[in-house]
Motif scaffolding. Structure first.
Motif, short mmCIF file in Angstrom:
data_model
loop_
_atom_site.label_atom_id
_atom_site.label_comp_id
_atom_site.label_asym_id
_atom_site.label_seq_id
_atom_site.Cartn_x
_atom_site.Cartn_y
_atom_site.Cartn_z
N VAL A 329 0.50 -3.93 3.56
CA VAL A 329 -0.11 -4.19 4.86
C VAL A 329 0.87 -3.74 5.94
CG1 VAL A 329 -1.03 -5.93 6.42
CG2 VAL A 329 -1.44 -6.12 3.96
N VAL A 330 0.47 -2.78 6.76
CA VAL A 330 1.37 -2.24 7.78
C VAL A 330 0.92 -2.58 9.19
CG1 VAL A 330 2.21 -0.35 6.33
CG2 VAL A 330 0.17 0.00 7.73
N ARG A 331 -0.25 -3.22 9.30
CA ARG A 331 -0.73 -3.63 10.62
C ARG A 331 -1.80 -4.70 10.43
NH1 ARG A 331 -3.87 0.22 15.12
NH2 ARG A 331 -5.06 -1.48 16.04
N SER A 332 -1.95 -5.56 11.43
CA SER A 332 -3.03 -6.53 11.41
C SER A 332 -3.91 -6.33 12.64
CB SER A 332 -2.46 -7.97 11.40
OG SER A 332 -1.62 -8.17 12.50
N SER A 333 -5.11 -6.92 12.57
CA SER A 333 -6.08 -6.86 13.68
C SER A 333 -6.41 -5.44 14.12
CB SER A 333 -5.57 -7.68 14.88
OG SER A 333 -5.39 -9.02 14.52
N PRO A 334 -7.12 -4.68 13.33
CA PRO A 334 -7.55 -5.00 11.98
C PRO A 334 -6.44 -4.72 10.97
CG PRO A 334 -8.32 -2.82 12.52
CD PRO A 334 -7.62 -3.34 13.75
N THR A 335 -6.66 -5.20 9.77
CA THR A 335 -5.71 -4.95 8.69
C THR A 335 -5.69 -3.47 8.35
OG1 THR A 335 -6.03 -7.15 7.77
CG2 THR A 335 -5.12 -5.46 6.30
N VAL A 336 -4.50 -2.89 8.34
CA VAL A 336 -4.33 -1.51 7.89
C VAL A 336 -3.44 -1.54 6.65
CG1 VAL A 336 -3.51 0.81 8.43
CG2 VAL A 336 -4.60 -0.57 10.21
N LEU A 337 -3.98 -1.04 5.54
CA LEU A 337 -3.25 -0.95 4.28
C LEU A 337 -2.87 0.49 4.01
CD1 LEU A 337 -5.60 -2.99 1.93
CD2 LEU A 337 -3.34 -3.73 2.66
N VAL A 338 -1.73 0.67 3.36
CA VAL A 338 -1.38 2.00 2.84
C VAL A 338 -1.15 1.88 1.34
CG1 VAL A 338 -0.39 2.82 5.01
CG2 VAL A 338 1.09 1.70 3.34
N ASP A 339 -1.60 2.89 0.62
CA ASP A 339 -1.37 2.91 -0.83
C ASP A 339 -1.23 4.35 -1.28
OD1 ASP A 339 -1.68 0.95 -3.40
OD2 ASP A 339 -2.34 2.99 -3.84
N GLY A 340 -0.18 4.60 -2.06
CA GLY A 340 0.15 5.96 -2.46
C GLY A 340 -0.62 6.50 -3.64
N ALA A 341 -1.77 5.90 -3.99
CA ALA A 341 -2.57 6.41 -5.11
C ALA A 341 -2.91 7.88 -4.88
CB ALA A 341 -3.85 5.59 -5.26
#
Length: 464
Positions: A329-341
């Motif tokens: 989780v790199v940010r909230s409001s809104p939630t921003v996710l990063v994933d290296g898939a």
């Protein structure tokens, strides 16, 4: 201001000046190494690294080694192995790739990236020997050491110089001919094997498994993640030929239980030495539980030969586990996710974890992939999870152009759900807007498809 305050301020100013100079010099060294063959252009041989290491006195033999390969989960598992070893009071080296923010991250000592001064000093120390082998290679009509190969040499040298007790070494690609495979792992770990890098590793998963099994050394112990039956057979044959002890997930060890918890999960793991219960880990997903099991058993084997470890020490290590760029989780409001898939198997594991750990009402993806990957496979896995997709590209020549990926995305998602935005900052902004457009709560943005894209997104969103 008191004289002591003035002295402290002057000392801080001098330190800041030194740090800035060291950073500038490290950045110049990095640019110098970048002029070499990039790490994605492979010459499948570790001869050059072996020759440099011999000239340096084989620094990779100055410490014990845990060597890791597999298609997905290598970096997370490497970080867990290192954290467990450090919690047991050992000095550790960790070599992983690629980096997310600064290249120093690839070489860590006691859990921290080497500082700029050490980075520069290590490069200067090994450079004369690298240049000697470059000259030999030229005489043979072969290429000089690549970008990745130079970093492998630097890592081995830095670990010997520290000195560390154990080095945790992640392969760059494959196994048998990878530059890291000049080290002899006391313990080899193979995470799940799937299709990836086919142009280098082979057109079938069995070919890929055979290459990855090349890290298993004579008399070593192999900790093997659960695999398909045919992949397991290939790996077990190699292990038998080398007289290696094999510890198999699902046979000798297992994830006994896994409960979702606030900020992560609580695990019960059955290792070789017994059952470790109520282990909290601040990472999400079944795949991270599997990684934790492999890491735990690798450390059991290395430190005790397979006897139990202190449960409190194990718990403290996992409580501090981290895996930047993996469902982060790199940010909230809104939630921003990063994933290296960056392959279908990785995307599948990520999607399963999304459903489990997050309650999104509307999730919009920001997706960019490298040109040599399987975009259709990745997008097909993401399609059921994403309300819309913003197609973009990382700032590298290796990236698939956004408009080209956008055409593939239209075939998978339909035209009404696809947006094409080349610049990442604008792509994230649009994704946030689209995520919040139809719900008051539960909006989210997922940035995925490429580790390089995730690295850029983390910097953009202010992650260290």
């Amino acid at each position: 201001m008191t004289p002591r305050d003035r002295e402290r301020r002057e000392a801080d100013r001098r330190a800041a000046t030194r740090d800035a100079a060291a950073r500038a010099e490290a950045d110049e060294v990095y640019r110098e190494i970048l002029r070499r063959t990039p790490e994605h252009e492979i010459d499948p041989s570790n001869r050059r690294v072996r020759e440099v290491c011999e000239l340096l006195g084989d620094p990779q033999r100055a410490y014990r080694v845990v060597h890791l390969t597999g298609t997905n989960g290598k970096t997370s598992t490497s970080r867990m192995v290192e954290r467990l070893l450090r919690e047991h009071g050992l000095r550790t080296g960790r070599f992983t790739s690629p980096h997310l923010t600064r290249v120093n991250e690839r070489i860590a000592i006691d859990g921290e990236p080497i500082d700029d001064a050490t980075f520069v000093a290590t490069y200067r120390d090994v450079l004369p020997y690298v240049e000697m082998v470059d000259a030999r290679s030229a005489e043979r009509g072969e290429p000089q050491l690549s970008f990745f190969e130079v970093f492998v040499v630097m890592a081995f040298a830095a670990f010997a110089d520290a000195p560390v007790d154990v080095a945790v070494v992640e392969v760059g690609m494959g196994g048998s001919w990878d530059a890291t495979n000049v080290a002899d792992g006391d313990v080899a770990v193979i995470t799940p094997v799937g299709m990836d890098h086919e142009q280098w590793l082979g057109d079938s998963v069995l070919d890929i498994a055979a290459v990855k099994a090349g890290i298993v050394k004579d008399g070593a112990t192999l900790v093997l993640a659960e695999q398909s039956e045919d992949v397991e057979a290939v790996i077990l044959q190699v292990a038998a030929e080398r007289g290696a002890r094999v510890v198999r997930e699902g046979v000798d060890i297992s994830v006994v239980d896994r409960q979702v918890a606030v900020g992560g999960q609580v695990l019960t793991l059955r290792g070789l030495g017994g059952v470790y219960a109520d282990i909290f880990m601040p990472l999400h997903g079944a795949f991270q539980a599997q990684n934790a099991l492999l890491a735990l058993v690798a450390v059991e084997v290395l430190l005790t030969g397979g006897a139990a470890l202190d449960g409190d020490v194990v718990g403290a290590a996992f409580d501090d586990a981290s895996s930047p760029g993996r469902l982060e989780v790199v940010r909230s409001s809104p939630t921003v996710l990063v994933d290296g898939a960056h392959n279908p198997a990785g995307a599948t594991a990520m999607v399963a974890s999304l459903d489990e750990a997050f309650a999104f009402e509307r999730l919009v993806g920001v997706v960019g992939v490298m040109a040599d990957k399987d975009p259709e496979g990745i997008l097909s896995v993401l399609e059921p999870e994403l309300a819309e997709i913003v197609v973009t590209q990382a700032g590298t020549a290796r990236a698939m152009p956004a408009d080209e990926l956008g055409q593939i995305a239209v075939e998978v998602f339909g035209e009404d759900r696809v947006h094409v935005v080349e610049r990442l900052d604008a792509a994230v902004a649009l994704a946030v807007e689209r995520a919040e457009s139809e719900v008051e709560r539960g909006a989210g943005v997922l940035v995925t498809g490429s580790i390089l894209l995730v690295a850029e997104a983390r910097v953009l969103l202010g992650r260290p």
